[in-house]
Design a protein around this motif. Structure first.
Motif, PDB file in Angstrom:
ATOM      1  N   ALA A   1       6.642   3.389   1.496  1.00  0.00           N
ATOM      2  CA  ALA A   1       7.807   3.230   0.612  1.00  0.00           C
ATOM      3  C   ALA A   1       9.062   2.955   1.425  1.00  0.00           C
ATOM      4  O   ALA A   1       9.909   2.137   1.029  1.00  0.00           O
ATOM      5  N   LYS A   2       9.181   3.614   2.565  1.00  0.00           N
ATOM      6  CA  LYS A   2      10.326   3.385   3.442  1.00  0.00           C
ATOM      7  C   LYS A   2      10.327   1.947   3.955  1.00  0.00           C
ATOM      8  O   LYS A   2      11.378   1.306   4.042  1.00  0.00           O
ATOM      9  N   MET A   3       9.138   1.441   4.283  1.00  0.00           N
ATOM     10  CA  MET A   3       9.019   0.049   4.741  1.00  0.00           C
ATOM     11  C   MET A   3       9.546  -0.913   3.677  1.00  0.00           C
ATOM     12  O   MET A   3      10.253  -1.884   3.987  1.00  0.00           O
ATOM     13  N   GLN A   4       9.210  -0.653   2.424  1.00  0.00           N
ATOM     14  CA  GLN A   4       9.601  -1.557   1.336  1.00  0.00           C
ATOM     15  C   GLN A   4      11.113  -1.557   1.104  1.00  0.00           C
ATOM     16  O   GLN A   4      11.662  -2.504   0.552  1.00  0.00           O
ATOM     17  N   MET A   5      11.788  -0.494   1.545  1.00  0.00           N
ATOM     18  CA  MET A   5      13.224  -0.390   1.338  1.00  0.00           C
ATOM     19  C   MET A   5      14.033  -1.000   2.483  1.00  0.00           C
ATOM     20  O   MET A   5      15.248  -1.169   2.361  1.00  0.00           O
ATOM     21  N   ILE A   6      13.362  -1.332   3.579  1.00  0.00           N
ATOM     22  CA  ILE A   6      14.083  -1.889   4.723  1.00  0.00           C
ATOM     23  C   ILE A   6      14.587  -3.285   4.382  1.00  0.00           C
ATOM     24  O   ILE A   6      13.890  -4.096   3.777  1.00  0.00           O
ATOM     25  N   LYS A   7      15.802  -3.582   4.787  1.00  0.00           N
ATOM     26  CA  LYS A   7      16.454  -4.861   4.489  1.00  0.00           C
ATOM     27  C   LYS A   7      15.597  -6.032   4.941  1.00  0.00           C
ATOM     28  O   LYS A   7      15.179  -6.117   6.088  1.00  0.00           O
ATOM     29  N   GLY A   8      15.328  -6.971   4.014  1.00  0.00           N
ATOM     30  CA  GLY A   8      14.587  -8.176   4.346  1.00  0.00           C
ATOM     31  C   GLY A   8      13.089  -8.017   4.333  1.00  0.00           C
ATOM     32  O   GLY A   8      12.359  -8.903   4.771  1.00  0.00           O
ATOM     33  N   ASN A   9      12.553  -6.898   3.809  1.00  0.00           N
ATOM     34  CA  ASN A   9      11.120  -6.629   3.863  1.00  0.00           C
ATOM     35  C   ASN A   9      10.389  -6.926   2.555  1.00  0.00           C
ATOM     36  O   ASN A   9       9.236  -6.554   2.402  1.00  0.00           O
ATOM     37  N   ALA A  10      11.032  -7.584   1.634  1.00  0.00           N
ATOM     38  CA  ALA A  10      10.438  -7.777   0.307  1.00  0.00           C
ATOM     39  C   ALA A  10       9.110  -8.521   0.355  1.00  0.00           C
ATOM     40  O   ALA A  10       8.233  -8.301  -0.480  1.00  0.00           O
ATOM     41  N   ASP A  11       8.947  -9.410   1.331  1.00  0.00           N
ATOM     42  CA  ASP A  11       7.722 -10.218   1.387  1.00  0.00           C
ATOM     43  C   ASP A  11       6.722  -9.702   2.421  1.00  0.00           C
ATOM     44  O   ASP A  11       5.778 -10.390   2.783  1.00  0.00           O
ATOM     45  N   MET A  12       6.886  -8.489   2.910  1.00  0.00           N
ATOM     46  CA  MET A  12       6.008  -7.960   3.957  1.00  0.00           C
ATOM     47  C   MET A  12       4.665  -7.546   3.361  1.00  0.00           C
ATOM     48  O   MET A  12       4.592  -6.905   2.310  1.00  0.00           O
ATOM     49  N   ASP A  13       3.583  -7.897   4.038  1.00  0.00           N
ATOM     50  CA  ASP A  13       2.229  -7.538   3.610  1.00  0.00           C
ATOM     51  C   ASP A  13       1.921  -6.119   4.089  1.00  0.00           C
ATOM     52  O   ASP A  13       1.775  -5.870   5.283  1.00  0.00           O
ATOM     53  N   LEU A  14       1.795  -5.192   3.156  1.00  0.00           N
ATOM     54  CA  LEU A  14       1.572  -3.795   3.499  1.00  0.00           C
ATOM     55  C   LEU A  14       0.133  -3.338   3.229  1.00  0.00           C
ATOM     56  O   LEU A  14      -0.187  -2.158   3.385  1.00  0.00           O
ATOM     57  N   THR A  15      -0.742  -4.286   2.857  1.00  0.00           N
ATOM     58  CA  THR A  15      -2.132  -3.930   2.538  1.00  0.00           C
ATOM     59  C   THR A  15      -2.846  -3.235   3.690  1.00  0.00           C
ATOM     60  O   THR A  15      -3.520  -2.203   3.486  1.00  0.00           O
ATOM     61  N   PRO A  16      -2.753  -3.745   4.949  1.00  0.00           N
ATOM     62  CA  PRO A  16      -3.443  -3.052   6.052  1.00  0.00           C
ATOM     63  C   PRO A  16      -2.979  -1.615   6.223  1.00  0.00           C
ATOM     64  O   PRO A  16      -3.778  -0.749   6.617  1.00  0.00           O
ATOM     65  N   LEU A  17      -1.724  -1.340   5.917  1.00  0.00           N
ATOM     66  CA  LEU A  17      -1.215   0.022   6.047  1.00  0.00           C
ATOM     67  C   LEU A  17      -1.787   0.928   4.963  1.00  0.00           C
ATOM     68  O   LEU A  17      -2.130   2.084   5.219  1.00  0.00           O
ATOM     69  N   LYS A  18      -1.875   0.396   3.760  1.00  0.00           N
ATOM     70  CA  LYS A  18      -2.426   1.196   2.665  1.00  0.00           C
ATOM     71  C   LYS A  18      -3.877   1.584   2.938  1.00  0.00           C
ATOM     72  O   LYS A  18      -4.329   2.654   2.531  1.00  0.00           O
ATOM     73  N   ASN A  19      -4.584   0.729   3.640  1.00  0.00           N
ATOM     74  CA  ASN A  19      -5.978   1.026   3.993  1.00  0.00           C
ATOM     75  C   ASN A  19      -6.085   2.062   5.110  1.00  0.00           C
ATOM     76  O   ASN A  19      -7.165   2.591   5.370  1.00  0.00           O
ATOM     77  N   ALA A  20      -4.948   2.333   5.790  1.00  0.00           N
ATOM     78  CA  ALA A  20      -4.962   3.281   6.921  1.00  0.00           C
ATOM     79  C   ALA A  20      -4.211   4.565   6.605  1.00  0.00           C
ATOM     80  O   ALA A  20      -3.899   5.342   7.521  1.00  0.00           O
ATOM     81  N   ILE A  21      -3.915   4.816   5.326  1.00  0.00           N
ATOM     82  CA  ILE A  21      -3.161   6.016   4.943  1.00  0.00           C
ATOM     83  C   ILE A  21      -3.895   7.275   5.418  1.00  0.00           C
ATOM     84  O   ILE A  21      -5.108   7.412   5.227  1.00  0.00           O
ATOM     85  N   GLY A  22      -3.150   8.169   6.039  1.00  0.00           N
ATOM     86  CA  GLY A  22      -3.713   9.410   6.554  1.00  0.00           C
ATOM     87  C   GLY A  22      -4.098   9.340   8.019  1.00  0.00           C
ATOM     88  O   GLY A  22      -4.362  10.376   8.638  1.00  0.00           O
ATOM     89  N   THR A  23      -4.143   8.144   8.582  1.00  0.00           N
ATOM     90  CA  THR A  23      -4.515   7.998   9.989  1.00  0.00           C
ATOM     91  C   THR A  23      -3.347   8.416  10.888  1.00  0.00           C
ATOM     92  O   THR A  23      -2.202   8.059  10.649  1.00  0.00           O
ATOM     93  N   VAL A  24      -3.662   9.186  11.932  1.00  0.00           N
ATOM     94  CA  VAL A  24      -2.652   9.641  12.887  1.00  0.00           C
ATOM     95  C   VAL A  24      -2.902   8.956  14.231  1.00  0.00           C
ATOM     96  O   VAL A  24      -4.023   8.991  14.758  1.00  0.00           O
ATOM     97  N   TYR A  25      -1.868   8.358  14.776  1.00  0.00           N
ATOM     98  CA  TYR A  25      -1.936   7.712  16.094  1.00  0.00           C
ATOM     99  C   TYR A  25      -1.098   8.532  17.069  1.00  0.00           C
ATOM    100  O   TYR A  25       0.063   8.842  16.807  1.00  0.00           O
ATOM    101  N   LYS A  26      -1.688   8.886  18.200  1.00  0.00           N
ATOM    102  CA  LYS A  26      -1.087   9.877  19.090  1.00  0.00           C
ATOM    103  C   LYS A  26      -0.076   9.307  20.086  1.00  0.00           C
ATOM    104  O   LYS A  26       0.542  10.076  20.826  1.00  0.00           O
TER     105      LYS A  26
END
Length: 529
Positions: A362-387
């Protein structure tokens, strides 16, 4: 203030405008680099090449600038430098390829020798009682240059429209043009400095070396109290009589003799200390670092603007205190602060992790100029933690087109990064670094160079040690993106903390106090007969 003091001040102000031009040229790349990276589809090493190109070009210039400054004089060398700055601004702003941009930035490197030559000129023209103030004002002007560059970058980005379609169709704000306007902003200051330099006088020491004593005497009368003219003239003659016939190679041989051992240790040690302090990293990559810890692009550029402002404050304080407290205690203070800053950066950045969450998306979608950003790969990785940042960026590279990621990588980072320690500590550390560097290590290296280099080897020693600084500065600038991509940002700052420890040990052991001494007195103390 006497007429002579005002004249010396006017000369110093004109010469140190070169510091303003340097700061503008160096600072503007901070806001432009992400757009350049996307425009030309650059790898981390290529990004480092663009950013480090001026330092690389300075390496070549410093190989011959000793001969140039000894042959043409200080004034005409500075005019040549100003011309290269102007040419660099034009080539960079109108670059049509990666290689053309690198060439334009290399031209700026040919001009980066302005710091050493300006220091040499001021050291030879300024009265001993005010020399530290005049020399430190160079760093003050560099600080102003960085601040103005960061501010212009921030304003240009902040004025961009919200709609991505409007950005793409805009001549000024499109990704292909916005960085060009950042570079173009340096053209007018470069031109004005070039014009102003015609009004300064040549160094009297150089004029006497060239057997032009009448001209030298006229210059000394312009900048020295009438009661001191003959004594200053006699001092210059005493120090130059035995070396007037030395050529460049003879000066180099004289420099690398046992009697110059302390001068050599100071020259190489101070050059390494300044270059390894990390100024190039903080100055050129500040916006990227701020985005790395969670700031939006405009917020990161705004924070970088504050960094530039603190550089001005630090260098302004240096002008006030350098002739009051001396060089050595201020240098030690700065080295201690730099060590604390890099250690803090390392410990704080070690705690960062990246977690893909609905809130982050949701924060990504609010960033200026991000209206056309493809967020599908992120939605598929919800809950994943990168160290680590390296692990998270590797994931992004597997999901997104390289050119797209070059432009938007920091947006992903800012949305999903988490710290066990508040990132405010990191921001404060960067602010403190800029202040401390511009108060101490930044200006004082050139102050001490201008004071401890004997007249016999002055024309080659300052450029030589400037060359060492330039080579190391180029390496830090070029390889920082690669270090972050390979080692991670926390381990990169651990490396700088280790270097800071070594630098502090050197300063404690070797750096002398030179306050209120003439160049000739300092030479007598350091050079063993």
């Amino acid at each position: 203030m006497t007429l002579q003091d005002r004249t010396a001040l006017r000369y110093a102000i004109i010469v140190v405008i070169g510091g303003l031009v340097f700061g503008l040229d160096a600072g503007v790349i901070g806001g432009a680099v992400k757009y350049i990276k996307a425009e030309f589809d650059l790898t981390p090493l290529q990004v480092g090449t663009v950013v480090g190109a001026p330092a690389f070009g300075a390496n070549f210039a410093l190989l011959c600038v000793g001969w140039i400054v000894a042959t043409l004089g200080r004034k005409r060398t500075l005019l040549l430098i100003a011309f290269f700055y102007l040419a660099s601004s034009i080539f960079s702003a109108f670059a049509t390829s990666y290689y053309m941009l690198v060439f334009g930035r290399l031209l700026a490197g040919l001009a980066f020798t302005s710091l050493g030559i300006s220091s040499m000129y001021i050291g030879e023209v300024a009265p001993a009682k005010n020399r530290g103030k005049f020399m430190s004002s160079m760093q003050f002007m560099i600080g102003i240059g960085f601040f103005v560059a960061y501010l212009l970058d921030y304003l240009i980005v902040d004025l961009r429209p919200e709609d991505p379609a409007m950005i793409s169709s805009s001549f000024v704000f499109s990704n292909s043009h916005i960085w060009r306007f950042m570079f173009a902003s340096t053209i007018i200051p470069c031109f004005l400095w070039f014009i102003f330099l015609f009004t300064v006088s040549e160094s009297p020491r150089w004029l006497i070396q060239k057997k032009r004593e009448d001209e030298a005497l006229k210059v000394i009368k312009k900048i020295e109290n009438p009661d001191n003219v003959q004594s200053v003239l006699a001092e210059i003659h005493d120090s130059l009589d035995k070396v007037t016939k030395l050529g460049i190679f003879d000066q180099l041989r004289a420099l690398f003799t046992k009697r110059m051992k302390i001068v050599l240790i100071l020259g190489f040690g101070l050059a390494i200390t300044q270059a390894c302090a990390g100024m190039g990293v903080i100055s050129y990559y500040a916006p990227s670092i701020f985005e790395q810890i969670g700031f939006s692009e405009t917020s990161a550029l705004f924070q970088a603007t504050i960094v530039g402002l603190l550089g001005i404050v630090g260098s302004g304080v240096a002008v006030i205190v350098v002739d009051k407290f001396g060089r050595r205690p201020i240098y030690i203070f700065g080295a201690v602060v730099i060590l604390v800053v890099h250690s803090t950066m390392w410990l704080s950045l070690k705690t960062e992790t990246y977690t893909v969450t609905d809130d982050g998306i949701a924060k990504m979608q609010m960033i200026k100029g991000n209206a056309d950003m493809d967020l599908t790969p992120l939605k598929n990785a919800i809950g994943t933690v990168y160290k680590s940042d390296v692990e998270f960026k590797t994931f992004l590279e597997s999901q997104y087109d390289k050119k797209y990621l070059n432009l938007n990588e920091n947006k992903f980072v800012s949305a999903f990064v988490h710290f066990a320690i508040s990132p405010t500590i990191i921001v404060g550390a960067i602010f403190l670094f800029k202040f401390a560097f511009f108060l101490s290590v930044g200006p004082l290296m050139w102050v001490i160079f201008s004071e401890v280099m004997p007249n016999a080897v002055r024309s080659v020693s300052i450029p030589l040690f400037g060359f060492v600084t330039s080579v190391l500065a180029w390496a830090t600038q070029k390889y920082f993106p690669w270090e972050v991509a390979t080692l991670g940002i926390s381990n990169t700052f651990l490396l700088y903390a280790i270097l800071a420890v070594v630098s502090l040990i050197f300063i404690f052991i070797f750096v002398p106090e030179t306050k209120n001494k003439t160049i000739e007195q300092i030479e007598h103390d350091l050079v063993k007969e």
